[in-house]
Every structure is written in structure tokens, then in C-alpha cells.
Design an enzyme around this catalytic site. Structure first.
Site, PDB file in Angstrom:
ATOM      1  N   ASP A 133      32.052  36.161  42.599  1.00  0.00           N
ATOM      2  CA  ASP A 133      33.209  37.014  42.371  1.00  0.00           C
ATOM      3  C   ASP A 133      34.420  36.147  42.063  1.00  0.00           C
ATOM      4  OD1 ASP A 133      34.303  39.594  42.138  1.00  0.00           O
ATOM      5  OD2 ASP A 133      35.242  39.423  44.099  1.00  0.00           O
ATOM      6  N   HIS A 140      47.256  40.538  40.803  1.00  0.00           N
ATOM      7  CA  HIS A 140      46.562  40.679  42.087  1.00  0.00           C
ATOM      8  C   HIS A 140      46.719  39.412  42.925  1.00  0.00           C
ATOM      9  CE1 HIS A 140      43.592  41.639  45.109  1.00  0.00           C
ATOM     10  NE2 HIS A 140      42.906  40.561  44.792  1.00  0.00           N
ATOM     11  N   GLU A 206      38.089  46.975  46.102  1.00  0.00           N
ATOM     12  CA  GLU A 206      38.587  46.166  45.000  1.00  0.00           C
ATOM     13  C   GLU A 206      37.948  46.674  43.722  1.00  0.00           C
ATOM     14  OE1 GLU A 206      39.864  41.920  47.011  1.00  0.00           O
ATOM     15  OE2 GLU A 206      38.093  41.970  45.715  1.00  0.00           O
ATOM     16  N   GLU A 208      36.861  46.405  40.106  1.00  0.00           N
ATOM     17  CA  GLU A 208      36.539  45.274  39.238  1.00  0.00           C
ATOM     18  C   GLU A 208      35.561  45.704  38.142  1.00  0.00           C
ATOM     19  OE1 GLU A 208      35.266  41.749  41.246  1.00  0.00           O
ATOM     20  OE2 GLU A 208      36.348  42.215  43.100  1.00  0.00           O
ATOM     21  N   ASP A 240      34.174  45.646  45.079  1.00  0.00           N
ATOM     22  CA  ASP A 240      33.972  44.566  46.048  1.00  0.00           C
ATOM     23  C   ASP A 240      34.633  44.983  47.363  1.00  0.00           C
ATOM     24  OD1 ASP A 240      33.401  42.072  47.172  1.00  0.00           O
ATOM     25  OD2 ASP A 240      35.278  41.205  46.458  1.00  0.00           O
ATOM     26  N   ARG A 244      39.676  43.411  55.311  1.00  0.00           N
ATOM     27  CA  ARG A 244      40.818  42.497  55.226  1.00  0.00           C
ATOM     28  C   ARG A 244      41.109  41.780  56.541  1.00  0.00           C
ATOM     29  NH1 ARG A 244      40.945  41.624  49.923  1.00  0.00           N
ATOM     30  NH2 ARG A 244      41.404  43.504  48.715  1.00  0.00           N
ATOM     31  N   GLN A 247      38.415  39.143  56.917  1.00  0.00           N
ATOM     32  CA  GLN A 247      38.669  38.138  55.885  1.00  0.00           C
ATOM     33  C   GLN A 247      39.842  37.235  56.251  1.00  0.00           C
ATOM     34  OE1 GLN A 247      39.713  39.890  52.126  1.00  0.00           O
ATOM     35  NE2 GLN A 247      40.066  37.925  51.113  1.00  0.00           N
ATOM     36  N   LYS A 260      33.424  40.024  53.086  1.00  0.00           N
ATOM     37  CA  LYS A 260      33.038  40.471  51.750  1.00  0.00           C
ATOM     38  C   LYS A 260      31.538  40.745  51.610  1.00  0.00           C
ATOM     39  CE  LYS A 260      36.961  39.619  49.287  1.00  0.00           C
ATOM     40  NZ  LYS A 260      37.592  40.518  48.305  1.00  0.00           N
ATOM     41  N   THR A 264      28.553  45.365  48.118  1.00  0.00           N
ATOM     42  CA  THR A 264      29.218  45.366  46.819  1.00  0.00           C
ATOM     43  C   THR A 264      28.544  46.455  45.996  1.00  0.00           C
ATOM     44  OG1 THR A 264      29.618  42.979  46.916  1.00  0.00           O
ATOM     45  CG2 THR A 264      29.787  44.032  44.756  1.00  0.00           C
ATOM     46  N   GLU A 365      47.167  46.140  48.150  1.00  0.00           N
ATOM     47  CA  GLU A 365      48.359  46.116  47.309  1.00  0.00           C
ATOM     48  C   GLU A 365      49.030  47.483  47.225  1.00  0.00           C
ATOM     49  OE1 GLU A 365      47.436  43.611  43.556  1.00  0.00           O
ATOM     50  OE2 GLU A 365      45.515  44.326  44.359  1.00  0.00           O
TER      51      GLU A 365
END
Length: 418
Positions: A133, A140, A206, A208, A240, A244, A247, A260, A264, A365
């Protein structure tokens, strides 16, 4: 095989404005209740063509020619055998599929092998070899830097010199529609005296694109930017999922791990890169600093419009065209040290985010780390995901003659930690 006409319509009766019209023809893996065998299918409108079955008919009738044995490759439970045939075979297959779905002479032979989409079960389209990834959106990366490192520069010093990425866990890549179990692990807030263990309380998404790779290479070899198109087979939508809090506690100094690796999600349909020729756009610009020579070449971007919905409320519309790094550059960097490619390798673009708030591709975000919660259509609010929440990502790209190319969907529902 005869030369296929430039298609403008299909005898299947798919409307010209359908996201899965004749200009798309994405690949997937399906089964039916009558035949639970997993095999390769091609979507046309709201129908699924049993690609291996119809190719076998064409082969036995001498209509496919002396090229690759597509019937055998497509009568397998993943796209990997087809990916191994390489770029030339991918082009031959697409031209043949286009021909049999546009030339009326093939109707009687093909029709028995078309299944209503509602009657099939879709499976993971590839047996993922390796999963990487990347982190290709400047907006971002800058937002994450401002949130997690407010006293330092938003971008790390290497970010504009190389496509940053991490190696993920291929065994937890799942097909759209698979539930996601809330992960458990260690977490520690900046003001907590010690870490605690338990379910993640900052579960995120996420948005993507994922790139499916074919054409295996030898260990020690490299793939240049200009050679990347020989290995970039197609595109999926990719979520993904990210814990948080787990992480944030674990990622220094070696990067993402348990935050993570639990899941996925990718779309069931793989859109061939050839279907996205009309979506190619220049990159935003890499002149300051200029990238090193091995990252120069046919480094195209893609105009793909993504939509993210949380429990039916559209919360973001990220635009892929603003991504700083190209998929060709990511593949070149991935192999520049001699790392080999395997058929079925998958790599993600990293979160797609833009300068405007409604184009940010993660809740981190969108809610600024939970401090600015979103309000959904039902009146509830979210900083991060709750059990029972369903996230659905869809996307489309411009096609020829004003058409749109759909990229399927990536959807998943959060279930409680076990």
C-alpha cells in the site's frame, strides 16, 4: 478470430449510458447455485458472461484461433492463470470478447452463457500474491502529518523523492460484501500513563484504487516506468480499513502493522487498464524537486471519481486525478531493488484526498481525528466507525464517446470485536 469492429452498441441490449457497457468489460470470479464451481466471468450490463465456457465453445469451433488457451485460463477459480498469460493475451482476449458481444452472428452461441447478475455469487477475483500500500496523495500525507505531528513539517523529507509504501498482509484481502470484525490490540493516547488492550475505538476507512499485477518477473530484475503497462492489468476499488489508535501506538519506528493488517476490501470486478485509456491525465507536476531518472517516463495519472457512503450518506467524493505519484512510478519503485513480481500481486494507491474537505478519503481527515464529527442523514454523528456501520465506495471514470466506466463497489459492514 476476425477483426472486432469499433463497438458502439452490443446485441445484449445494454443502454449506452450503463456503467458496465461494452467499453468496460471488467473481469471477476463467480459461481451459481446450479454450478458452485468458481470460474472467471465478464460483466456486461447486469449480466455475467461465463468467459471460460464461451471460450471453450469458440476454441472447439475453431473461432478463437491459435492464440493463448483462454478457455483453460478462465475455467479456474481466480484470474491468476489469465494474468500469467501477459499483456498480448490480455489484448487478444478483450478484442475477442468485444467481438462476440457486438457482432449479432455470435448471439445464439453466447446467450446460453449469460447469467443475470442477481443470480450469481461473486468471489475474490485474484489470489493475491503480495500486497503493498502506497501513500501517493500529497493532501492526505499533509493532513496526516498535521494531525499526528503538529510540531513538525507536514510532509516527511523523503515524500516527494519516492513513493512511500508499506507491505501489507495479502491473506486478509477480502472481496466486497465481506463483514469486517473490529480489530483488537494495544493502544495508548498521548496523555495515557500506559498502553491498554482492547477493541479499536478509532476505526477508519481509506478510499483508494488498487492495481492488479500480471506478468511475473525474476528476482533481481527491475520494471521501468515505461514497462509498467506490460504488468498493470487492471484496477479495483480498495478500502484500506485502519485502526488509527492501534496504528498510532505501533507505527514508530517500523510503520503500520496490526492497525492495517486485519482487513482490506476490494471490489469484485477488475476493470482492465485498457478500458481506462480515456481516463489518462498528466500528473500534477514533479518539478520541485525533479524526481530521479528511474521514476521518469510514461508516468500517467488517472481521472477516477470516487464516492464514499457511510450508512447511505455520501460523506466524501475524492478525485484520483490529483494524486502525486503514478501507478507506473509506484510499480517501478517497488521493483527497483530487484523485488520480483508475482501474478496476482496487488498494490494500493494510498488514500485519495484533495484540498477540499469533501474530497478527503478518510474519516481521520473528514472529522479531523474525531474533533469535527460528521452528521449522517439519520441525524446520528460519527467521528470514527461504530459497530453495524456499512461503508460503500463506488467510482467511475470517463470512457470513449462520452460514456462512463464503472469500477464496481467495495462495501463492508463492521461487526463487533471477538
Amino acid at each position: 478470430m476476425t477483426n472486432a469492429p469499433t463497438p458502439s452498441a452490443t446485441w445484449v441490449g445494454v443502454p449506452a449510458d450503463h456503467l458496465f457497457g461494452i467499453h468496460n468489460l471488467p473481469y471477476g470470479v463467480f459461481s451459481t447455485s446450479a454450478d458452485p464451481t468458481r470460474r472467471v466471468g465478464v460483466r456486461i450490463g447486469d449480466l455475467v458472461l461465463d468467459a471460460g465456457a464461451v471460450a471453450a465453445v469458440g476454441r472447439d469451433a475453431g473461432l478463437v484461433g491459435d492464440g493463448p488457451d483462454l478457455a483453460t485460463a478462465w475455467q479456474t477459480p481466480s484470474l491468476n492463470a489469465f494474468l500469467a498469460l501477459g499483456r498480448s493475451a490480455w489484448g487478444t482476449a478483450r478484442a475477442w470478447l468485444t467481438e462476440i458481444l457486438t457482432d449479432e452472428v455470435h448471439r445464439d452461441g453466447v446467450s446460453p452463457h449469460l447469467h443475470p447478475l442477481a443470480d450469481v455469487r461473486l468471489h475474490l477475483p485474484v489470489e493475491v500474491g503480495d500486497y503493498v500500500d502506497f501513500y501517493a496523495s500529497e493532501d492526505h500525507a499533509s493532513n496526516v502529518g498535521k494531525i499526528f505531528r503538529p510540531d513538525n513539517a507536514a510532509l516527511p523529507p523523503n515524500w516527494k523523492h519516492l513513493p512511500i509504501g508499506y507491505h501489507g498482509r495479502s491473506g486478509t484481502v477480502v472481496v466486497s460484501g465481506t463483514d469486517v470484525v473490529r480489530p483488537t490490540g494495544q493502544r495508548k493516547g498521548p496523555n495515557d500513563p500506559a498502553p491498554v488492550f482492547g477493541p479499536s475505538i478509532r476505526l477508519d476507512i481509506e478510499a483508494e484504487l488498487g492495481y492488479v499485477v500480471g506478468g511475473a518477473t525474476e528476482l533481481g530484475s527491475r520494471v521501468s516506468v515505461d514497462e509498467a503497462s506490460d504488468h498493470l492489468f487492471g484496477v479495483v476499488i480498495l478500502n484500506d480499513w485502519s485502526a488509527r489508535d492501534i496504528q498510532a501506538w505501533e507505527y514508530v519506528p517500523l510503520g503500520p502493522f496490526l492497525g492495517k493488517s486485519f482487513a482490506t476490501t476490494i471490489s469484485a470486478w477488475v476493470t482492465p487498464l485498457e478500458a481506462l485509456t480515456g481516463a489518462r491525465v498528466p500528473l500534477p507536476g514533479q518539478e520541485d524537486p525533479e524526481v530521479l531518472p528511474y521514476l521518469r517516463g510514461d508516468a500517467f495519472g488517472l481521472e477516477v471519481h470516487v464516492e464514499v457512503a457511510l450508512n447511505g450518506t455520501v460523506v466524501s467524493r475524492p478525485e484520483h486525478r490529483v494524486m502525486y505519484w503514478s501507478p507506473a512510478q509506484m510499480l517501478a519503485h517497488l521493483t527497483v531493488n530487484g523485488a520480483s513480481l508475482r501474478d496476482g500481486d496487488l498494490f494500493g494507491s494510498g488514500t485519495i484526498s484533495g484540498a477540499e474537505k469533501d474530497t478527503r478519503g478518510s474519516l481521520l481527515e473528514l472529522t479531523w481525528n474525531g474533533t469535527e464529527p460528521l452528521t449522517l442523514d439519520d441525524g446520528s454523528t460519527r467521528g470514527f466507525l461504530e459497530d453495524g456501520d456499512t461503508v460503500t465506495m463506488t467510482a467511475w471514470a470517463p470512457g470513449p464517446d462520452g460514456t462512463r466506466i464503472g469500477l464496481g463497489e467495495a462495501t463492508g459492514t463492521i461487526t463487533a470485536a471477538r
